[in-house]
Enzyme design. Structure first.
Site, short mmCIF file in Angstrom:
data_model
loop_
_atom_site.label_atom_id
_atom_site.label_comp_id
_atom_site.label_asym_id
_atom_site.label_seq_id
_atom_site.Cartn_x
_atom_site.Cartn_y
_atom_site.Cartn_z
N GLN A 147 0.82 -1.21 0.00
CA GLN A 147 0.00 0.00 0.00
C GLN A 147 0.86 1.27 0.00
O GLN A 147 2.06 1.23 0.28
CB GLN A 147 -0.93 0.00 1.21
N ASP A 175 -2.47 -4.97 0.17
CA ASP A 175 -2.03 -6.25 0.71
C ASP A 175 -2.79 -6.68 1.97
O ASP A 175 -3.14 -7.85 2.13
CB ASP A 175 -0.52 -6.25 0.96
#
Length: 463
Positions: free
Chosen positions: A71, A227
């Site tokens: 991210q 994720d």
């Protein structure tokens, strides 16, 4: 058999799993490393993806694909779709000053928490954009669109090069600092604030199982996600499940129907990949604390665990504060690690190994406390990630967390979550497919509140 593929483009590597769409059974897989560093050109991700796809046997027979990725990374594109500069990753702390500026610009942390559920830190994309505007204004001027790693990788899988084809999902968008998961909408005013008045395009936000296009091989492309949301989807996390992931970063998250709002900035109000919320606490230091301690002692991870478990609880008063790369929670980007309480009696490899494991876990236990303060009910704690392979971490965790810990079988949960999303997108159903969940091991230990108390006295507070 209908096949689907899930891609995990993490900080350290790219992994590709090909699974049976009906059962989730793994059919084949491939992996390739990413370069080290906190600044990486996205083409390196593309090269690793090509290698991982090849080692996984290709995707020509796959019906659907989704991408889960690290991210917050800042990917800047010009008006032709070319990358403007190397991407700044989540763990690049040069934007710490920019984050502090943005908090001040909006009048403090409370307005940020109310606006987007996230108070800017160095890791958050909005802070990196302010750094870009101030440190590289010419590059900011060239930037026509900003996207995240998973957005860019999904876009690369298609034949489209039109910026209008960029798409993301709520899970990843919620980590940017300019998207509100509670309102399910971008905040263009905050994006403009970060860029000193510049206007850029951002990916459209797709629904959780929306088909956002096709790959060059003709497979359906799912929306993808960040994720942490992908891992939660793989674990079929429900309300009351707290996921503690020990990877490059340490993440504590929980599925919730209620968005988080933490002006303290400890809990980020992220979204999950199913339309719910994923309040999350992230520490900058996790599995690499074990790597560094093992290297310092000249042992492998198995021996590090043996040493740690041979020492007493509390490490004989030895405390390690493992801020080896600064820290994100608490917000101490310039902090360093420290060891306190050193005595002749605890100056042994075993005590140091135990202190490293306990220090890592104390930071994560603080994260659980922050989630509880946001109203998260802890029904069970799931320990995952590469660090969960450490026997010492598994056995000591219940004592530090003060609760039993369930450890699923080791697996590539981000890639599995992406696979499950791909199957969901292909099926077109209202809920993700029910896949067989992996078995778990249960670990219990007597609580050790004295260990956390000593850690609190040694660890620098947020400031």
């Amino acid at each position: 058999m209908t096949l689907v593929a899930g891609i995990d483009s993490s900080t350290q590597s790219c992994k590709v799993l090909v699974c049976d769409a009906d059962t989730g059974e793994l059919v084949r897989k491939g992996t390739a490393p990413h370069p080290d560093g906190t600044e990486v050109h996205p083409q390196e991700w593309a090269r690793a993806l090509d290698t991982a796809i090849t080692t996984a046997g290709g995707l020509d027979d796959v019906a659907a694909v989704s991408v889960g990725a690290q991210q917050h990374g800042m990917v800047c594109l010009d008006d032709s779709g070319s990358v403007v500069r190397p991407a700044l990753l989540w763990n690049d702390t040069r934007s710490a000053g920019a984050a502090a500026q943005l908090v001040e610009d909006l009048g403090g942390p409370d307005p940020w928490a109310d606006a987007v559920g996230v108070v800017p830190l160095a890791a958050i994309t909005v802070s990196k954009l302010r750094w870009l505007a101030d440190s590289e204004p010419a590059q900011a001027d060239r930037t026509a669109a900003v996207c995240l790693p998973h957005d860019w990788i999904g876009w690369q899988l298609t034949s489209a090069r039109d910026l209008d084809a960029l798409a993301t999902d709520r899970g990843d968008a919620s980590g940017t600092g300019y998207f509100s998961a509670a309102a399910n909408a971008y905040r263009p005013d905050l994006l403009s604030l970060a860029l000193r008045g510049r206007s850029v395009q951002v990916p459209r936000v797709a629904a959780p199982s929306e088909r956002i296009g096709e790959t060059r091989s003709g497979a359906v492309l799912g929306p993808g996600t960040g994720d942490n949301a992908a891992a939660a989807l793989a674990l079929d996390a429900q309300e009351g499940d707290v996921i503690v992931s020990v990877g490059t970063s340490g993440v504590v998250s929980a599925v919730s129907d209620i968005p988080a709002n933490d002006p303290g900035g400890f809990v980020a109000g992220f979204a999950d990949a199913t339309g719910r919320h994923l309040p999350l606490v992230c520490t900058l230091n996790a599995a690499r604390v074990l790597d560094a301690t093992a290297a310092l002692l000249g042992v492998d991870h198995e021996e590090l665990s043996r040493l740690a478990l041979s020492a007493p609880s509390g490490s004989g008063g030895l405390v390690m504060v493992p801020y080896f790369e600064g820290e994100r929670t608490p917000n101490r980007p310039d902090a360093t690690g420290s060891i306190e309480g050193l005595r002749l009696s605890n100056s042994t490899p075993a005590h140091l190994a135990r202190a490293a494991v306990e220090g890592l876990l104390c930071g994560l236990a603080d994260g659980i406390d922050h989630l509880v303060a946001q109203g998260v009910a802890v029904r069970r704690i799931l320990l995952v990630g590469g660090g969960a392979r450490s026997r010492a971490l598994r056995e000591i965790a219940p004592a530090i967390f003060g609760a039993p810990v369930l450890v699923p079988q080791p697996g590539e949960y981000v890639a599995v979550g992406a696979c499950r999303q791909a199957a969901w997108t292909l099926a077109g159903t209202t809920q993700p497919p029910k896949w067989n969940q992996t078995s778990t091991q249960r670990y219990e230990a007597d609580p050790a509140p004295n260990v956390r108390e000593r850690y609190r006295r040694s660890a620098p507070v947020s400031g």
